[in-house]
Motif scaffolding. Structure first.
Motif, PDB file in Angstrom:
ATOM      1  N   GLY A 218     -19.962  22.752 -27.275  1.00  0.00           N
ATOM      2  CA  GLY A 218     -19.349  24.018 -26.841  1.00  0.00           C
ATOM      3  C   GLY A 218     -18.712  23.880 -25.477  1.00  0.00           C
ATOM      4  N   GLU A 219     -19.448  23.248 -24.571  1.00  0.00           N
ATOM      5  CA  GLU A 219     -18.871  23.034 -23.245  1.00  0.00           C
ATOM      6  C   GLU A 219     -17.633  22.165 -23.325  1.00  0.00           C
ATOM      7  OE1 GLU A 219     -21.916  21.400 -20.864  1.00  0.00           O
ATOM      8  OE2 GLU A 219     -23.106  23.265 -20.729  1.00  0.00           O
ATOM      9  N   CYS A 220     -17.678  21.175 -24.224  1.00  0.00           N
ATOM     10  CA  CYS A 220     -16.518  20.285 -24.371  1.00  0.00           C
ATOM     11  C   CYS A 220     -15.316  21.073 -24.888  1.00  0.00           C
ATOM     12  CB  CYS A 220     -16.878  19.139 -25.313  1.00  0.00           C
ATOM     13  SG  CYS A 220     -15.556  17.926 -25.512  1.00  0.00           S
ATOM     14  N   GLU A 221     -15.557  21.978 -25.883  1.00  0.00           N
ATOM     15  CA  GLU A 221     -14.440  22.790 -26.386  1.00  0.00           C
ATOM     16  C   GLU A 221     -13.915  23.705 -25.303  1.00  0.00           C
ATOM     17  OE1 GLU A 221     -16.018  24.787 -29.732  1.00  0.00           O
ATOM     18  OE2 GLU A 221     -16.028  23.006 -31.044  1.00  0.00           O
ATOM     19  N   THR A 222     -14.842  24.321 -24.516  1.00  0.00           N
ATOM     20  CA  THR A 222     -14.399  25.206 -23.420  1.00  0.00           C
ATOM     21  C   THR A 222     -13.579  24.427 -22.406  1.00  0.00           C
ATOM     22  OG1 THR A 222     -16.403  26.510 -23.748  1.00  0.00           O
ATOM     23  CG2 THR A 222     -15.209  26.817 -21.674  1.00  0.00           C
ATOM     24  N   ILE A 223     -14.101  23.240 -22.072  1.00  0.00           N
ATOM     25  CA  ILE A 223     -13.372  22.417 -21.098  1.00  0.00           C
ATOM     26  C   ILE A 223     -12.029  22.000 -21.648  1.00  0.00           C
ATOM     27  CG2 ILE A 223     -13.447  20.198 -19.919  1.00  0.00           C
ATOM     28  CD1 ILE A 223     -16.501  20.573 -19.719  1.00  0.00           C
ATOM     29  N   THR A 224     -11.979  21.728 -22.985  1.00  0.00           N
ATOM     30  CA  THR A 224     -10.696  21.344 -23.591  1.00  0.00           C
ATOM     31  C   THR A 224      -9.696  22.497 -23.515  1.00  0.00           C
ATOM     32  OG1 THR A 224     -11.883  19.887 -25.098  1.00  0.00           O
ATOM     33  CG2 THR A 224      -9.631  20.453 -25.682  1.00  0.00           C
ATOM     34  N   GLN A 228      -6.261  22.593 -21.527  1.00  0.00           N
ATOM     35  CA  GLN A 228      -4.952  22.926 -22.105  1.00  0.00           C
ATOM     36  C   GLN A 228      -4.285  24.039 -21.306  1.00  0.00           C
ATOM     37  OE1 GLN A 228      -5.736  23.841 -26.191  1.00  0.00           O
ATOM     38  NE2 GLN A 228      -6.081  21.662 -26.791  1.00  0.00           N
ATOM     39  N   ALA A 229      -5.100  25.095 -20.929  1.00  0.00           N
ATOM     40  CA  ALA A 229      -4.536  26.182 -20.124  1.00  0.00           C
ATOM     41  C   ALA A 229      -4.070  25.663 -18.781  1.00  0.00           C
ATOM     42  CB  ALA A 229      -5.587  27.279 -19.941  1.00  0.00           C
ATOM     43  N   LYS A 233      -0.404  25.917 -17.330  1.00  0.00           N
ATOM     44  CA  LYS A 233      -0.162  26.498 -16.007  1.00  0.00           C
ATOM     45  C   LYS A 233       0.482  25.486 -15.075  1.00  0.00           C
ATOM     46  CE  LYS A 233      -2.547  29.324 -12.580  1.00  0.00           C
ATOM     47  NZ  LYS A 233      -3.846  29.894 -12.173  1.00  0.00           N
ATOM     48  N   ASN A 234       0.076  24.246 -15.238  1.00  0.00           N
ATOM     49  CA  ASN A 234       0.661  23.199 -14.398  1.00  0.00           C
ATOM     50  C   ASN A 234       2.146  23.042 -14.680  1.00  0.00           C
ATOM     51  OD1 ASN A 234       0.902  21.082 -12.637  1.00  0.00           O
ATOM     52  ND2 ASN A 234      -0.045  19.579 -14.003  1.00  0.00           N
ATOM     53  N   LYS A 235       2.485  23.140 -15.997  1.00  0.00           N
ATOM     54  CA  LYS A 235       3.919  23.060 -16.332  1.00  0.00           C
ATOM     55  C   LYS A 235       4.685  24.227 -15.741  1.00  0.00           C
ATOM     56  CE  LYS A 235       3.269  20.451 -20.603  1.00  0.00           C
ATOM     57  NZ  LYS A 235       3.421  20.452 -22.083  1.00  0.00           N
ATOM     58  N   GLU A 236       4.064  25.456 -15.838  1.00  0.00           N
ATOM     59  CA  GLU A 236       4.723  26.624 -15.254  1.00  0.00           C
ATOM     60  C   GLU A 236       4.884  26.456 -13.750  1.00  0.00           C
ATOM     61  OE1 GLU A 236       2.372  29.925 -16.319  1.00  0.00           O
ATOM     62  OE2 GLU A 236       2.903  29.894 -18.472  1.00  0.00           O
ATOM     63  N   LEU A 237       3.845  25.961 -13.104  1.00  0.00           N
ATOM     64  CA  LEU A 237       3.922  25.757 -11.652  1.00  0.00           C
ATOM     65  C   LEU A 237       4.966  24.715 -11.305  1.00  0.00           C
ATOM     66  CD1 LEU A 237       0.120  25.795 -10.736  1.00  0.00           C
ATOM     67  CD2 LEU A 237       1.824  27.552 -10.221  1.00  0.00           C
TER      68      LEU A 237
END
Length: 290
Positions: A218-224, A228-229, A233-237
């Motif tokens: 679960g933590e791995c999915e959350t971290i994934t 991704q977010a 966000k990095n692309k937007e920045l």
């Protein structure tokens, strides 16, 4: 004694008279070889010395026998030829040796006579003992039959005891073997128990890890998802940074233009200030004149 190399760094030799085997260990094969060579060298030297000693003893024995046969004539000749001092002066080293040998033989003869007397006494004692033994033998001959019967009974009892001892020894050997097997099995059981304890510990660790796996997934999915977010966000920045960089470049260009216009304005202002100062000075002069 013969020295034998039993290995690269160990050798041994046997003393047959003492029924003993000796051994030595060495730090290197070179030392072992050196010791073996010296051992053989000393052995050969001892054998040579023994042979020379035997030859010397045989030579002295032959000379003593010959001198024993020749001594009377030589003494007679010497007594005829001169006085005692002359005889002493004419004595050869061989005569001295023969004289010493004769004295030794005399002492041995005296010793043998003494020993002969002792042996006679011992012989008489043995004869007396023999007579007493004959009497005892005659007395004991009557009891031979009973002794034979007792002996046969003792033999039968001894055979039975030997058989019983053999059976007991076999039982003891079997008990020792069983005891040894039991000790080996005990050691094996202890080893297996230790291995079982280790396996149980490993299984417990695996169970704990299995309980943590869903949480970790679960933590791995959350971290994934967060990753991704963050990438989005990095692309937007990155796009914003590119736009800001463009705005900064435009702002810098406009600031350069403003600086140029401001410099022109300052130059004009300075001219106006100078004119105003001159005008003020003219007014001051005019006031002073009035």
């Amino acid at each position: 004694m013969t020295f034998t190399k039993t290995s690269q760094k160990f050798g041994q030799w046997a003393d047959s008279r003492a029924n003993t085997v000796f051994g030595l260990g060495f730090a290197s094969e070179q030392q072992l070889t050196k010791f073996a060579e010296k051992f053989q060298e000393i052995k050969d030297a001892a054998k040579l010395a023994r042979d020379k000693s035997q030859e010397k003893a045989e030579t002295l024995s032959n000379h003593s026998q010959e001198s024993g046969r020749e001594t009377p004539s030589s003494n007679q000749a010497s007594s005829i030829n001169g006085t005692d001092d002359e005889k002493i002066s004419h004595v050869s080293p061989e005569a001295d040796t023969l004289k010493t040998e004769n004295e030794r033989l005399k002492s041995e003869v005296e010793q043998s006579n003494t020993n002969a007397k002792k042996w006679e006494t011992e012989l008489q004692t043995l004869r007396d003992n023999n007579a007493r033994l004959v009497d005892a033998l005659q007395e004991s001959s009557a009891n031979v039959e009973s002794w034979k019967k007792q002996l046969s009974a003792c033999k039968e009892e001894g055979d039975a005891l030997r058989q019983k001892i053999a059976e007991l020894e076999a039982q003891v050997n079997e008990a020792n073997q069983e005891k040894q097997k039991n000790s080996q099995l005990t050691i094996r059981v202890q080893e297996l128990e230790a291995e079982l304890h280790e396996k149980e510990q490993e299984l417990e660790n695996l169970r704990k890890q299995a309980e943590i796996i869903p949480q970790l997934m679960g933590e791995c999915e959350t971290i994934t998802a967060k990753l991704q977010a963050a990438e989005t966000k990095n692309k937007e920045l990155e796009g914003r940074i590119e736009g800001l960089q463009t705005d900064i470049d435009d702002g810098l260009q406009k600031q350069g233009n403003v600086k140029g216009e401001l410099k022109k304005f300052m130059d004009i202002l300075d001219g106006k200030i100078d004119e105003l100062h001159e005008f003020r000075q003219g007014l001051s002069k005019l006031g002073a004149d009035n």
